[in-house]
Design a protein around this motif. Sequence first.
Motif, short mmCIF file in Angstrom:
data_model
loop_
_atom_site.label_atom_id
_atom_site.label_comp_id
_atom_site.label_asym_id
_atom_site.label_seq_id
_atom_site.Cartn_x
_atom_site.Cartn_y
_atom_site.Cartn_z
N SER A 7 0.81 -1.23 0.00
CA SER A 7 0.00 0.00 0.00
C SER A 7 0.84 1.28 0.00
CB SER A 7 -0.93 0.00 1.22
OG SER A 7 -0.15 0.01 2.41
N GLU A 8 2.14 1.17 0.09
CA GLU A 8 2.99 2.36 0.16
C GLU A 8 3.26 2.94 -1.22
OE1 GLU A 8 5.41 1.52 4.28
OE2 GLU A 8 6.31 0.81 2.42
N GLY A 36 6.78 14.46 4.04
CA GLY A 36 7.72 14.71 2.97
C GLY A 36 9.12 14.31 3.39
N VAL A 37 9.92 13.96 2.42
CA VAL A 37 11.32 13.63 2.67
C VAL A 37 12.16 14.75 2.08
CG1 VAL A 37 13.19 12.00 2.23
CG2 VAL A 37 10.86 11.16 2.62
N VAL A 38 13.05 15.29 2.90
CA VAL A 38 13.88 16.42 2.50
C VAL A 38 15.22 15.91 1.99
CG1 VAL A 38 14.98 18.54 3.33
CG2 VAL A 38 12.72 17.89 4.19
N ILE A 90 13.50 7.90 4.46
CA ILE A 90 12.33 7.36 3.77
C ILE A 90 11.66 6.31 4.64
CG2 ILE A 90 11.66 5.82 1.87
CD1 ILE A 90 13.13 7.58 -0.02
N GLU A 91 12.46 5.42 5.18
CA GLU A 91 11.93 4.35 6.04
C GLU A 91 11.20 4.93 7.25
OE1 GLU A 91 13.64 0.35 8.27
OE2 GLU A 91 14.91 1.44 6.86
N LYS A 95 6.97 4.76 8.29
CA LYS A 95 6.45 4.23 9.56
C LYS A 95 5.28 5.07 10.07
CE LYS A 95 10.72 2.09 11.14
NZ LYS A 95 11.86 2.18 12.06
N LYS A 96 5.28 6.36 9.70
CA LYS A 96 4.24 7.28 10.16
C LYS A 96 3.00 7.25 9.26
CE LYS A 96 7.63 10.38 12.18
NZ LYS A 96 8.28 11.67 12.10
#
Length: 190
Positions: A7-8, A36-38, A90-91, A95-96
């Motif tokens: 589902s990711e 978001g990933v910076v 990213i990992e 998780k959130k």
Amino acid sequence: MYNLKESERIFVFTGPDGSGRKTIAKLIGATFHMNGVVSHTTRSKRRYETEGVDYHYLNEDDFFKAYENDEFLEKVEINGNLYGIKEKEIEEKFKKKGCIWVVLNKEGAEILKDMYGDKVIRIFVYADEETVKRRQYGRGDSDEVIQNHIEHYNEDMAYKENSEYAVENYELSHTTFEIANIIEKYLETN
């Protein structure tokens, strides 16, 4: 390499610099409570940027140490500056919440697409060259920075055909609404 669950999804906002891709990504992230990933970069921080919000700024030694330790999921060089996303980040974001967003240039977008296939949805945000220049001047970019971006404009625009979606950004609220509708479809099926 982080293994995405069924589902990711990773929503990649890409397009020419000055198109509004980062602003839209942040609005979409807030709308859907998506993390978001910076990216990390060796480029100098611009006066309007914030550490940890726009980028994580590293010197070249620290960047290469992290790269040698296999911390980066993807790494690219643009105009002599290094950019990359750390796999650990990213990992942690996954998780959130089951979906994340990231702003990348076409090289980074392509790397993630090659790694994760259909789980990466590229949203190409664009505007015409004059609009892009006007926005960059408006945020205070130097002539040199703007010229550097404009030299890549046509090459960046060519990536539109490779992306799953392309949305022209002339009116922020309209563009955000259009992209929200796109993303909502993916979230509903998951």
